[in-house]
Design a protein around this motif. Structure first.
Motif, short mmCIF file in Angstrom:
data_model
loop_
_atom_site.label_atom_id
_atom_site.label_comp_id
_atom_site.label_asym_id
_atom_site.label_seq_id
_atom_site.Cartn_x
_atom_site.Cartn_y
_atom_site.Cartn_z
N SER A 146 0.85 -1.18 0.00
CA SER A 146 0.00 0.00 0.00
C SER A 146 0.89 1.23 0.00
O SER A 146 1.96 1.25 0.60
N VAL A 147 0.46 2.25 -0.73
CA VAL A 147 1.21 3.50 -0.82
C VAL A 147 0.36 4.59 -0.20
O VAL A 147 -0.78 4.81 -0.63
N THR A 148 0.88 5.24 0.81
CA THR A 148 0.13 6.29 1.50
C THR A 148 1.03 7.51 1.72
O THR A 148 2.19 7.50 1.33
N THR A 149 0.46 8.53 2.34
CA THR A 149 1.26 9.71 2.69
C THR A 149 1.03 10.03 4.17
O THR A 149 0.00 9.66 4.74
N ALA A 150 1.99 10.70 4.76
CA ALA A 150 1.81 11.21 6.13
C ALA A 150 1.59 12.71 6.00
O ALA A 150 2.22 13.37 5.18
N GLN A 151 0.68 13.25 6.83
CA GLN A 151 0.32 14.67 6.76
C GLN A 151 1.49 15.58 7.14
O GLN A 151 1.61 16.68 6.65
N SER A 152 2.31 15.10 8.05
CA SER A 152 3.39 15.95 8.55
C SER A 152 4.60 15.09 8.88
O SER A 152 4.49 13.86 8.97
N TYR A 153 5.72 15.76 9.09
CA TYR A 153 6.93 15.04 9.49
C TYR A 153 6.70 14.35 10.83
O TYR A 153 7.06 13.18 11.01
N ALA A 154 6.06 15.06 11.75
CA ALA A 154 5.81 14.51 13.09
C ALA A 154 4.92 13.26 13.00
O ALA A 154 5.15 12.26 13.71
N ALA A 155 3.93 13.30 12.11
CA ALA A 155 3.04 12.16 11.96
C ALA A 155 3.78 10.95 11.39
O ALA A 155 3.57 9.81 11.83
N ALA A 156 4.65 11.20 10.42
CA ALA A 156 5.45 10.10 9.85
C ALA A 156 6.33 9.48 10.92
O ALA A 156 6.42 8.26 11.06
N LEU A 157 6.95 10.33 11.71
CA LEU A 157 7.85 9.88 12.78
C LEU A 157 7.10 9.04 13.81
O LEU A 157 7.57 7.97 14.23
N ALA A 158 5.93 9.53 14.20
CA ALA A 158 5.15 8.83 15.22
C ALA A 158 4.77 7.43 14.75
O ALA A 158 4.83 6.46 15.51
N ARG A 159 4.42 7.33 13.45
CA ARG A 159 4.05 6.00 12.91
C ARG A 159 5.27 5.11 12.78
O ARG A 159 5.24 3.93 13.14
N ALA A 160 6.34 5.68 12.21
CA ALA A 160 7.55 4.88 11.96
C ALA A 160 8.14 4.33 13.25
O ALA A 160 8.65 3.20 13.29
N ALA A 161 8.03 5.11 14.32
CA ALA A 161 8.66 4.73 15.59
C ALA A 161 8.00 3.51 16.23
O ALA A 161 8.57 2.90 17.14
N GLN A 162 6.81 3.15 15.74
CA GLN A 162 6.10 2.01 16.35
C GLN A 162 6.64 0.65 15.93
O GLN A 162 6.27 -0.37 16.52
N ALA A 163 7.49 0.60 14.91
CA ALA A 163 7.98 -0.69 14.41
C ALA A 163 8.95 -1.33 15.41
O ALA A 163 9.51 -0.66 16.28
N ASP A 164 9.14 -2.65 15.25
CA ASP A 164 10.12 -3.35 16.09
C ASP A 164 11.53 -2.80 15.84
O ASP A 164 12.33 -2.68 16.75
N PHE A 165 11.80 -2.47 14.57
CA PHE A 165 13.10 -1.88 14.21
C PHE A 165 12.85 -0.56 13.49
O PHE A 165 12.67 -0.53 12.28
N PRO A 166 12.81 0.54 14.23
CA PRO A 166 12.52 1.84 13.61
C PRO A 166 13.83 2.53 13.21
O PRO A 166 14.50 3.12 14.04
N LEU A 167 14.17 2.43 11.93
CA LEU A 167 15.49 2.90 11.47
C LEU A 167 15.37 4.26 10.77
O LEU A 167 14.53 4.45 9.90
N PHE A 168 16.26 5.16 11.13
CA PHE A 168 16.28 6.51 10.58
C PHE A 168 17.68 6.73 10.00
O PHE A 168 18.67 6.69 10.73
N PHE A 169 17.75 6.95 8.70
CA PHE A 169 19.05 7.04 8.04
C PHE A 169 19.45 8.51 7.87
O PHE A 169 18.74 9.28 7.23
N TYR A 170 20.59 8.83 8.48
CA TYR A 170 21.00 10.23 8.56
C TYR A 170 22.43 10.33 8.07
O TYR A 170 23.34 9.67 8.58
#
Lengths: 243, 243
Positions: A146-170
Motif C-alpha cells: 500500500s502506498v500512502t502519505t503522512a500529513q506531517s513530518y511529526a506524523a510520519a515519525l510517530a508512525r515509523a517509531a512504532q515498528a520493532d526496528f525503527p530505522l532513521f538514516f542520517y
C-alpha cells in the motif's frame, strides 16, 4: 506464469472471472483457453488455474489449487521516503515492491523541494498505487504494497517509531552503522526512514531520536534520495535472511 | 564540499589547477576564492584545499592536506550486467557507483534484446564512464569505477570466475541463496553476474557452474534486470560489513 490480482471475494469459489484491466492485460498478452495463470487475492494466497473461456471483456478461469504465496518475505518493511523531485518516488515504489516492501509512505520534510498540494497528492497516490500493483504482478508478489502519505513530518515519525526496528538514516551519523542498529537478528516490523534531496535537518534527526528511532548511517558514501531507501531495504532483507 | 577528480600527476605539489570540465563545473557552482574543495586523484587519495585564484577557464587551489579517501569500501566488487534495453545500464552505472562498485562490465548474453555494434559500444562506453565520474563526484568516492565490456559471454564468465567470490544470479536457482553462497565472511574481490530482461538460458547457468561461478538466487521475487545487480551489490556490501 502471468499473475493477476483480484479482490478476495472474487476468488471464493472454483471459478473466477477476469474483467476490466485484468481482461485488457490478458488480451494484450494474447492469453487463450488452456493457458495457465495465477490469480492472487493480494493477501498472500495464490490460486493457480486454467483459462476456460475467453469472451469480449472477460475471461473465465477454473481454479485448481490454492497455495500460500511463496514470494512474500517474513519481514514486514515499511519505506518512509520524503517527497522528492521528478519521478523519484515512482522509481522507489516500483523497486521497493520488487524488493519485498510491505508499505510505502511519502512524507514532508524541512528540505523537501517538492511540496505537492492535496489535489496533486491524490493524483500521485493513484498513480503510485498503480505502479505498485504492476510491479507486484511482474515480480510475483502475493501482496500489493500500500502506498500512502503522512500529513506531517511529526506524523510520519510517530508512525515509523512504532515498528520493532525503527530505522532513521542520517547522512551526518558518523559512528552508528545499519549493522549496529540491527544487532544480531532482525524480525517483525521494520521502518526505514530516509530524507529528501538535501538530507534531513539536524533538528529532524534530533526529533527522530527523541521519538525512539534508531539513527544510523548507510555507509560513508552519499546516496541519492532515491538510492537510500532501496539500499536500506535490500540490506535489511539480507540481514533478515530473505536473500 | 565539492569534489573534483584530477589526474594523479596534477596533484603532486602544493598547488593544483582546475581546468576544462572541472573549471566549468566550478563556474556553474559559483565557487569563489576562499571556498574549500576536495581534489581526488581517483586512486583513493583525497586532497583538501582552498581556492586561491579564479581566472577564466581555470581555478587555482592550494592543497592543505592529503588523506586516504574514507568512502572507498574494503570489498572490491565488479558488476557484470548483460546488455539491457533503453537506459538501464546507465541507471546501474550511476547507482552502483554510489553503492561502492569498483568496476562495471557489460556483456552479451543469449536472451539479450539489446545487441549494440562496435561503434555504438564505443559511444556508450564514453557515456557510461562520464556517468560513473559524475556519480563518483557526487557520492564522495575516492575512485571512479571503470566501465568496460566483455566481447563474449564466455569472456565475461572467464573474467568473473577469477574473483574470490564469483557470484552468478540465476532466477531458476531454487535452493542456494546469496547467504549460502557467501558463507560466514566475504572479503577480497567479488563478481556479481546478472542476466538480461529475459534471464539467463539454462545452458548459460550450466556454463557458469562449469567455469567455477557460485550459482545462487536473489530471493523468491523476480527482479528486473536493472534491480538485480544493485540488490546483489547492496547485500554483498552489507554482508562484508560495509553498511
Amino acid at each position: 506464469m502471468t499473475r493477476f490480482f483480484l479482490p478476495p471475494d472474487a476468488l471464493g469459489g472454483n471459478f473466477a472471472v477476469l474483467t476490466g484491466e485484468n481482461a485488457s492485460h490478458a488480451k494484450v498478452l494474447r492469453l487463450k483457453t488452456g493457458d495457465r495463470v495465477i490469480l492472487c487475492d493480494g493477501a498472500s494466497t495464490d490460486c493457480t488455474g486454467v483459462i476456460s473461456d475467453v469472451s469480449p471483456g472477460q475471461l473465465g478461469v477454473v481454479i485448481e489449487k490454492r497455495i500460500v504465496s511463496p514470494a512474500e518475505p517474513v519481514l514486514s518493511c515499511t519505506v518512509y521516503m520524503a517527497y522528492a523531485k521528478q519521478d523519484k518516488f515512482e522509481h522507489v515504489v516500483q523497486k521497493a515492491t520488487e524488493l519485498g516492501a510491505m508499505e510505502l509512505v511519502a512524507f514532508p520534510s524541512a528540505r523537501c523541494v517538492s511540496r505537492p498540494d492535496e489535489k496533486s497528492i491524490a493524483k500521485k497516490l493513484e498513480r503510485w498505487q498503480k505502479i505498485a500493483a504492476s510491479a507486484a504482478e511482474q515480480s510475483g508478489r502475493g501482496r500489493i504494497p500500500s502506498v500512502t502519505t503522512a500529513q506531517s513530518y511529526a506524523a510520519a515519525l510517530a508512525r515509523a517509531a512504532q515498528a520493532d526496528f525503527p530505522l532513521f538514516f542520517y547522512e551526518n551519523e558518523q559512528t552508528r552503522t545499519l549493522h549496529d542498529a540491527l544487532g544480531a537478528a532482525v524480525r517483525g516490523t521494520v521502518s526505514l526512514m530516509t530524507g529528501p534531496e538535501g538530507g534531513f535537518e539536524p533538528s529532524e534527526a534530533d526529533a527522530a531520536l527523541a521519538a525512539g528511532m534508531a539513527v544510523c548511517s548507510l555507509g560513508p558514501r552519499i546516496l541519492r534520495c532515491e538510492t537510500a531507501p532501496l539500499c536500506a531495504l535490500t540490506a535489511v532483507m539480507y540481514a533478515g535472511g530473505q536473500l
